[in-house]
Design a protein around this motif. Structure first.
Motif, PDB file in Angstrom:
ATOM      1  N   PRO A 144       0.810  -1.217   0.000  1.00  0.00           N
ATOM      2  CA  PRO A 144       0.000   0.000   0.000  1.00  0.00           C
ATOM      3  C   PRO A 144       0.844   1.268   0.000  1.00  0.00           C
ATOM      4  N   ALA A 145       0.417   2.253  -0.767  1.00  0.00           N
ATOM      5  CA  ALA A 145       1.133   3.518  -0.836  1.00  0.00           C
ATOM      6  C   ALA A 145       1.103   4.255   0.496  1.00  0.00           C
ATOM      7  N   THR A 146       0.103   3.984   1.332  1.00  0.00           N
ATOM      8  CA  THR A 146       0.054   4.627   2.642  1.00  0.00           C
ATOM      9  C   THR A 146       1.230   4.216   3.518  1.00  0.00           C
ATOM     10  N   ARG A 147       1.852   3.080   3.188  1.00  0.00           N
ATOM     11  CA  ARG A 147       3.015   2.613   3.951  1.00  0.00           C
ATOM     12  C   ARG A 147       4.333   2.990   3.294  1.00  0.00           C
ATOM     13  N   ILE A 148       4.403   2.839   1.971  1.00  0.00           N
ATOM     14  CA  ILE A 148       5.702   2.991   1.300  1.00  0.00           C
ATOM     15  C   ILE A 148       5.814   4.277   0.496  1.00  0.00           C
ATOM     16  N   GLY A 149       4.734   5.057   0.416  1.00  0.00           N
ATOM     17  CA  GLY A 149       4.749   6.243  -0.422  1.00  0.00           C
ATOM     18  C   GLY A 149       4.527   5.874  -1.883  1.00  0.00           C
ATOM     19  N   HIS A 150       4.636   6.850  -2.757  1.00  0.00           N
ATOM     20  CA  HIS A 150       4.463   6.625  -4.188  1.00  0.00           C
ATOM     21  C   HIS A 150       5.826   6.496  -4.852  1.00  0.00           C
ATOM     22  N   LEU A 151       5.915   5.566  -5.774  1.00  0.00           N
ATOM     23  CA  LEU A 151       7.191   5.240  -6.395  1.00  0.00           C
ATOM     24  C   LEU A 151       7.392   6.033  -7.686  1.00  0.00           C
ATOM     25  N   SER A 152       8.524   6.712  -7.765  1.00  0.00           N
ATOM     26  CA  SER A 152       8.900   7.397  -9.006  1.00  0.00           C
ATOM     27  C   SER A 152      10.280   6.970  -9.480  1.00  0.00           C
ATOM     28  N   GLN A 153      10.983   6.202  -8.645  1.00  0.00           N
ATOM     29  CA  GLN A 153      12.292   5.675  -9.021  1.00  0.00           C
ATOM     30  C   GLN A 153      12.561   4.405  -8.225  1.00  0.00           C
ATOM     31  N   GLY A 154      13.582   3.671  -8.642  1.00  0.00           N
ATOM     32  CA  GLY A 154      13.937   2.410  -8.005  1.00  0.00           C
ATOM     33  C   GLY A 154      14.316   1.393  -9.064  1.00  0.00           C
ATOM     34  N   MET A 155      15.302   0.562  -8.759  1.00  0.00           N
ATOM     35  CA  MET A 155      15.804  -0.391  -9.733  1.00  0.00           C
ATOM     36  C   MET A 155      14.855  -1.566  -9.918  1.00  0.00           C
ATOM     37  N   LEU A 156      14.583  -1.863 -11.172  1.00  0.00           N
ATOM     38  CA  LEU A 156      13.846  -3.056 -11.571  1.00  0.00           C
ATOM     39  C   LEU A 156      14.850  -4.019 -12.185  1.00  0.00           C
ATOM     40  N   GLN A 157      14.923  -5.237 -11.659  1.00  0.00           N
ATOM     41  CA  GLN A 157      15.885  -6.215 -12.161  1.00  0.00           C
ATOM     42  C   GLN A 157      15.208  -7.571 -12.339  1.00  0.00           C
ATOM     43  N   THR A 158      15.491  -8.190 -13.470  1.00  0.00           N
ATOM     44  CA  THR A 158      14.983  -9.525 -13.767  1.00  0.00           C
ATOM     45  C   THR A 158      16.153 -10.471 -13.931  1.00  0.00           C
ATOM     46  N   ARG A 159      16.061 -11.630 -13.271  1.00  0.00           N
ATOM     47  CA  ARG A 159      17.094 -12.656 -13.375  1.00  0.00           C
ATOM     48  C   ARG A 159      16.457 -13.975 -13.785  1.00  0.00           C
ATOM     49  N   VAL A 160      17.182 -14.741 -14.575  1.00  0.00           N
ATOM     50  CA  VAL A 160      16.778 -16.099 -14.917  1.00  0.00           C
ATOM     51  C   VAL A 160      17.892 -17.022 -14.450  1.00  0.00           C
ATOM     52  N   ASN A 161      17.563 -17.903 -13.518  1.00  0.00           N
ATOM     53  CA  ASN A 161      18.564 -18.808 -12.920  1.00  0.00           C
ATOM     54  C   ASN A 161      19.753 -18.012 -12.377  1.00  0.00           C
ATOM     55  N   ASP A 162      19.432 -16.899 -11.697  1.00  0.00           N
ATOM     56  CA  ASP A 162      20.406 -16.011 -11.048  1.00  0.00           C
ATOM     57  C   ASP A 162      21.260 -15.211 -12.026  1.00  0.00           C
ATOM     58  N   GLN A 163      20.981 -15.286 -13.319  1.00  0.00           N
ATOM     59  CA  GLN A 163      21.719 -14.488 -14.296  1.00  0.00           C
ATOM     60  C   GLN A 163      20.906 -13.242 -14.642  1.00  0.00           C
ATOM     61  N   MET A 164      21.533 -12.072 -14.481  1.00  0.00           N
ATOM     62  CA  MET A 164      20.842 -10.812 -14.730  1.00  0.00           C
ATOM     63  C   MET A 164      20.442 -10.693 -16.194  1.00  0.00           C
ATOM     64  N   LYS A 165      19.164 -10.355 -16.431  1.00  0.00           N
ATOM     65  CA  LYS A 165      18.650 -10.175 -17.790  1.00  0.00           C
ATOM     66  C   LYS A 165      18.153  -8.754 -18.038  1.00  0.00           C
ATOM     67  N   GLN A 166      17.520  -8.161 -17.039  1.00  0.00           N
ATOM     68  CA  GLN A 166      17.015  -6.792 -17.158  1.00  0.00           C
ATOM     69  C   GLN A 166      17.460  -5.992 -15.956  1.00  0.00           C
ATOM     70  N   SER A 167      17.856  -4.759 -16.180  1.00  0.00           N
ATOM     71  CA  SER A 167      18.220  -3.864 -15.083  1.00  0.00           C
ATOM     72  C   SER A 167      17.992  -2.433 -15.547  1.00  0.00           C
TER      73      SER A 167
END
Length: 231
Positions: A144-167
């Motif tokens: 909930p945004a009431t707890r964490i605030g609103h997000l405008s930045q922050g890293m998004l990362q996707t891994r497949v079998n621990d190998q980084m694919k998106q960052s």
């Protein structure tokens, strides 16, 4: 009221730290909302107005679940994304007031039958068969945004079998959260229970049975999906 057969259960998503769940009405998805992903898909990354496609609400998959390799495809892709959970309805919502309509945020994975999507694109047909199939909308717990605030930045990362694919940083979205809500609500009424997948950065790629795919966003935790053999 009498039904011919029992109504289907309402799809829902977990809410972090709560026993209550978030009932889901509709799932909207923003296409090509990161420049580098637009380029890797063969498009001009200029800031064109955003476009949307949808997934059925019963395509939802929770965290730490298995997804069987889907039917028809030979090129099954992950797409890590930030997900918005709408908590207040409206139409023609202005960007300046859009955040008032956001209940919270989650990590998502927009699973895609890429070969079917591209075949439809080449023929000018809808993307439904590539995007809106069974168990294609993976979504982690909503924070909930009431707890964490609103997000405008922050890293998004996707891994497949621990190998980084998106960052990438979600600040790199072509259209930010208020923009997305303003454009969407100019076309359709948004309602409590709607989810909006906000687009994926560059680095999309294939999944095969046996893979473990994780998507993380700063402050929202890790979303884990295991790919099993075709059912």
């Amino acid at each position: 009221m009498t039904f011919l057969f029992p109504p289907h259960e309402t799809p829902s998503v977990a809410i972090s730290g709560e026993t209550a769940r978030f009932p889901v009405r509709r799932i909207f998805c923003v296409g090509r909302n990161y420049r580098e992903h637009a380029k890797e898909m063969g498009y001009n990354p200029d800031r064109d107005p955003p476009f949307f496609f949808t997934k059925p609400s019963d395509a939802l998959v929770g965290n730490d679940e298995n997804v069987a390799y889907p039917l028809l495809t030979q090129n099954f892709h992950y797409e890590g994304e930030l997900v918005l959970a709408i908590g207040k309805g409206g139409t023609a919502v202005s960007a300046s007031q859009a955040l008032d309509h956001v209940y919270g945020y989650a990590v998502g994975n927009d699973l895609t039958r890429r070969d079917l999507q591209l075949a439809a694109r080449e023929k000018g047909r809808p993307w439904d068969w590539g995007k809106a199939f069974d168990r294609s909308a993976v979504c982690g717990p909503i924070h909930p945004a009431t707890r964490i605030g609103h997000l405008s930045q922050g890293m998004l990362q996707t891994r497949v079998n621990d190998q980084m694919k998106q960052s990438a940083d979600i600040a790199d979205m072509i259209w930010n959260v208020p923009d997305i809500i303003a454009f969407l609500s100019a076309s359709v009424a948004i309602e409590p229970g709607d989810l909006v997948y906000t687009g994926t950065p560059a680095g999309v790629g294939a999944l095969v049975p046996g893979d473990v795919c994780t998507v993380s966003i700063d402050g929202l935790g890790i979303l884990t999906t295991r790919i099993t053999a075709r059912a």
